[in-house]
Design a protein around this motif. Sequence first.
Motif, PDB file in Angstrom:
ATOM      1  N   ILE A  27     -34.855  33.225 -43.719  1.00 17.52           N
ATOM      2  CA  ILE A  27     -35.830  33.062 -43.017  1.00 17.52           C
ATOM      3  C   ILE A  27     -36.579  31.787 -43.125  1.00 17.52           C
ATOM      4  N   GLU A  28     -37.027  30.631 -42.735  1.00 18.28           N
ATOM      5  CA  GLU A  28     -37.053  29.760 -42.477  1.00 18.28           C
ATOM      6  C   GLU A  28     -38.506  29.249 -41.992  1.00 18.28           C
ATOM      7  N   PHE A  29     -40.033  29.872 -42.403  1.00 20.11           N
ATOM      8  CA  PHE A  29     -41.022  29.700 -41.668  1.00 20.11           C
ATOM      9  C   PHE A  29     -41.250  28.453 -41.396  1.00 20.11           C
ATOM     10  N   GLU A  30     -42.535  27.900 -40.694  1.00 26.51           N
ATOM     11  CA  GLU A  30     -43.055  26.487 -41.369  1.00 26.51           C
ATOM     12  C   GLU A  30     -43.687  26.581 -42.153  1.00 26.51           C
ATOM     13  N   HIS A  31     -44.108  27.364 -43.061  1.00 29.65           N
ATOM     14  CA  HIS A  31     -44.979  26.873 -43.911  1.00 29.65           C
ATOM     15  C   HIS A  31     -44.255  28.079 -44.969  1.00 29.65           C
ATOM     16  N   GLN A  32     -43.338  28.837 -45.550  1.00 33.30           N
ATOM     17  CA  GLN A  32     -43.133  30.157 -46.058  1.00 33.30           C
ATOM     18  C   GLN A  32     -41.262  30.642 -46.114  1.00 33.30           C
ATOM     19  N   GLN A  78     -42.058  52.140 -44.527  1.00 29.08           N
ATOM     20  CA  GLN A  78     -43.038  50.521 -44.128  1.00 29.08           C
ATOM     21  C   GLN A  78     -42.050  49.506 -44.193  1.00 29.08           C
ATOM     22  N   LEU A  79     -43.152  48.197 -43.699  1.00 34.90           N
ATOM     23  CA  LEU A  79     -41.940  46.680 -43.478  1.00 34.90           C
ATOM     24  C   LEU A  79     -43.581  46.162 -43.998  1.00 34.90           C
ATOM     25  N   ALA A  80     -43.373  45.712 -45.857  1.00 33.98           N
ATOM     26  CA  ALA A  80     -44.714  44.681 -46.337  1.00 33.98           C
ATOM     27  C   ALA A  80     -43.804  43.650 -46.827  1.00 33.98           C
ATOM     28  N   PRO A  81     -44.784  42.568 -47.232  1.00 38.29           N
ATOM     29  CA  PRO A  81     -44.829  41.635 -48.537  1.00 38.29           C
ATOM     30  C   PRO A  81     -44.765  42.595 -49.898  1.00 38.29           C
ATOM     31  N   LEU A  82     -43.679  42.057 -50.989  1.00 41.53           N
ATOM     32  CA  LEU A  82     -43.988  42.859 -52.378  1.00 41.53           C
ATOM     33  C   LEU A  82     -45.529  42.902 -52.528  1.00 41.53           C
ATOM     34  N   SER A  83     -45.834  41.109 -53.054  1.00 39.12           N
ATOM     35  CA  SER A  83     -47.226  40.808 -52.990  1.00 39.12           C
ATOM     36  C   SER A  83     -47.650  40.299 -51.809  1.00 39.12           C
ATOM     37  N   THR A  84     -48.763  39.719 -52.222  1.00 39.39           N
ATOM     38  CA  THR A  84     -49.762  39.458 -51.277  1.00 39.39           C
ATOM     39  C   THR A  84     -48.962  37.305 -50.360  1.00 39.39           C
ATOM     40  N   SER A  85     -49.067  36.998 -49.337  1.00 34.18           N
ATOM     41  CA  SER A  85     -48.448  36.797 -48.527  1.00 34.18           C
ATOM     42  C   SER A  85     -49.123  35.896 -47.470  1.00 34.18           C
ATOM     43  N   GLU A  86     -49.354  35.112 -47.391  1.00 36.26           N
ATOM     44  CA  GLU A  86     -49.550  34.097 -46.407  1.00 36.26           C
ATOM     45  C   GLU A  86     -49.487  34.313 -44.783  1.00 36.26           C
ATOM     46  N   PRO A  87     -49.649  34.718 -44.192  1.00 39.36           N
ATOM     47  CA  PRO A  87     -49.926  33.941 -42.927  1.00 39.36           C
ATOM     48  C   PRO A  87     -48.226  33.521 -42.545  1.00 39.36           C
ATOM     49  N   LEU A  88     -47.472  34.515 -41.554  1.00 34.25           N
ATOM     50  CA  LEU A  88     -45.917  33.612 -41.226  1.00 34.25           C
ATOM     51  C   LEU A  88     -45.324  32.887 -40.425  1.00 34.25           C
ATOM     52  N   SER A  89     -45.854  31.900 -40.215  1.00 36.09           N
ATOM     53  CA  SER A  89     -46.042  30.832 -38.802  1.00 36.09           C
ATOM     54  C   SER A  89     -44.255  30.007 -38.093  1.00 36.09           C
ATOM     55  N   TYR A  90     -44.511  30.059 -36.885  1.00 32.61           N
ATOM     56  CA  TYR A  90     -43.312  28.746 -37.029  1.00 32.61           C
ATOM     57  C   TYR A  90     -44.215  27.906 -35.660  1.00 32.61           C
ATOM     58  N   HIS A  91     -43.742  26.935 -35.709  1.00 33.63           N
ATOM     59  CA  HIS A  91     -44.378  25.545 -34.271  1.00 33.63           C
ATOM     60  C   HIS A  91     -43.835  25.846 -33.435  1.00 33.63           C
ATOM     61  N   GLY A 136     -48.010  22.217 -29.865  1.00 29.17           N
ATOM     62  CA  GLY A 136     -49.460  22.096 -29.691  1.00 29.17           C
ATOM     63  C   GLY A 136     -49.804  23.245 -30.487  1.00 29.17           C
ATOM     64  N   LEU A 137     -49.896  23.694 -31.765  1.00 27.19           N
ATOM     65  CA  LEU A 137     -49.971  25.199 -32.317  1.00 27.19           C
ATOM     66  C   LEU A 137     -48.931  26.018 -32.730  1.00 27.19           C
ATOM     67  N   SER A 138     -49.653  27.113 -34.159  1.00 30.76           N
ATOM     68  CA  SER A 138     -48.303  27.308 -34.638  1.00 30.76           C
ATOM     69  C   SER A 138     -48.505  28.715 -33.951  1.00 30.76           C
ATOM     70  N   ILE A 139     -47.268  29.815 -34.492  1.00 29.78           N
ATOM     71  CA  ILE A 139     -47.480  30.518 -33.924  1.00 29.78           C
ATOM     72  C   ILE A 139     -47.394  31.933 -35.706  1.00 29.78           C
ATOM     73  N   HIS A 140     -48.649  32.804 -35.554  1.00 26.79           N
ATOM     74  CA  HIS A 140     -48.567  33.443 -36.982  1.00 26.79           C
ATOM     75  C   HIS A 140     -47.309  34.679 -36.154  1.00 26.79           C
ATOM     76  N   CYS A 141     -46.560  35.041 -37.146  1.00 27.67           N
ATOM     77  CA  CYS A 141     -45.680  35.916 -36.853  1.00 27.67           C
ATOM     78  C   CYS A 141     -45.129  37.030 -37.634  1.00 27.67           C
ATOM     79  N   SER A 142     -44.718  38.580 -37.528  1.00 33.60           N
ATOM     80  CA  SER A 142     -43.805  39.271 -38.719  1.00 33.60           C
ATOM     81  C   SER A 142     -42.247  38.742 -38.733  1.00 33.60           C
TER      82      SER A 142
END
Length: 435
Positions: free
Chosen positions: A199-204, A241-254, A257-263
């Motif tokens: 999955i390609e998110f806005e910054h990750q 559970q659903l989780a990242p293996l290590s600390t991950s920045e918030p996932l978002s798409y644009h 007018g704004l960016s939306i955070h999501c799972s």
Amino acid sequence: MAQFYKPQARTAKLQRLTDQQVVGLDHQGRGVVRTAKGVKFVPGALPDERVTITVQGKHDAQLERIQTVSEQRVTPPCAFYEQCGGCDLQHLALAAQRAHKQKVVTEMLAKFAQVEALQWLEPLAGDAWHYRRRARLAVHYDAKRQQFKMGFRAPKSKRITVIDACLVLAESLNKLIAPLQHLLPQLELVKQLGHVELIEFEHQVVVLLRLREWPTASDQNHLEQFSKTYNVAIWCDSEQQLAPLSTSEPLSYHTVGLSIHCSPTNFIQAHRQLSEIMVEQALTWLDIQPSDKVLELYAGSGNFSLPMALAGAQVTAIEGVASMVDQLKANAHRAQVNLAAFCTDLEQSWSSQAWSNEQYTKVLLDPARAGAPHAIQEVATRQPQRIVYVSCAPDTLARDAKVLKESGYQLKQAQVVDMFPQTHHIEVMTLFERE
């Protein structure tokens, strides 16, 4: 020992038909051939071609040879085209693909709803290649042979076509396929791996592994090294559970007018360009005014809701998945917009829902393939001025459009959104207004 006669099973002789005229395409993009023994649907055949086919069932046939070639035929550039079950219209010129999709919607609306759009707008279109920002890869591990396969399903089969690249995937996802094919067979988790999502998110970019159990410490070390090498986030979705293996920045798409955070398990539109363009079109059609009270159904994490609220509407957003409603509320808070969001099964009676007693001037709905068989009835009884219906299934759109027509609505505008170039899948936007 007694021996009993067992007749050999007869193998049905396949019928070969030559010089057959292809008269059109069906809604799945298959060529339509009218034979003396009924209509046959032929993948790969195009209108105006004369072909040789082998009949494989009551309605199915296989293309064997093309005697007369359509002017709309192009050479598929993908090396896996004949083995992969994904992009089934690569042999049809892009403009013809879009015209075909509009024709399918037009015919279904006419046939099942006796509805005709007053105006068809030019299709919304973006990149035709390397556009897809999400993909699910099938996997299979043969422990006896120690053989690992990862790719896409073959047409009408569970067999996996192993690929090393895909022409419709975003390049950020493409470059991960070969390294993952090398890494995953070395891990213990390969024995319980369900599938892999990219999955390609806005910054990750995210690699999502569907597993029965959480990875071992050794596997986690290998995956975290992969994460650093390729600058991706590794998420695991297990029964626990659903989780990242290590600390991950918030996932978002644009969106507008704004960016939306999501799972990573939240729904996002497939085309990396057209999602935002589609939202802009919906805002134009709805013509949001400060006095508008807008009801959005199947709202997800806020792709349409938040831009409508930013445009000045009083928005009530309804979604059936509780985690996505929580995400939507958090996104609204982050954007500092006033928006009401509720978790409701829209295909059940609305009578006990407090939000349903409000008077809404406009409605937007973007349901799944099943459409909105109950929700559309509820919407129609409330008689909003305008309804924007976004659909990924023309057949259920036509069924629901019939309800709107019978309730006094007219289909003012329609527009194909070429969300899935090179495939037969159709996305369409429609604007209904009260007569």
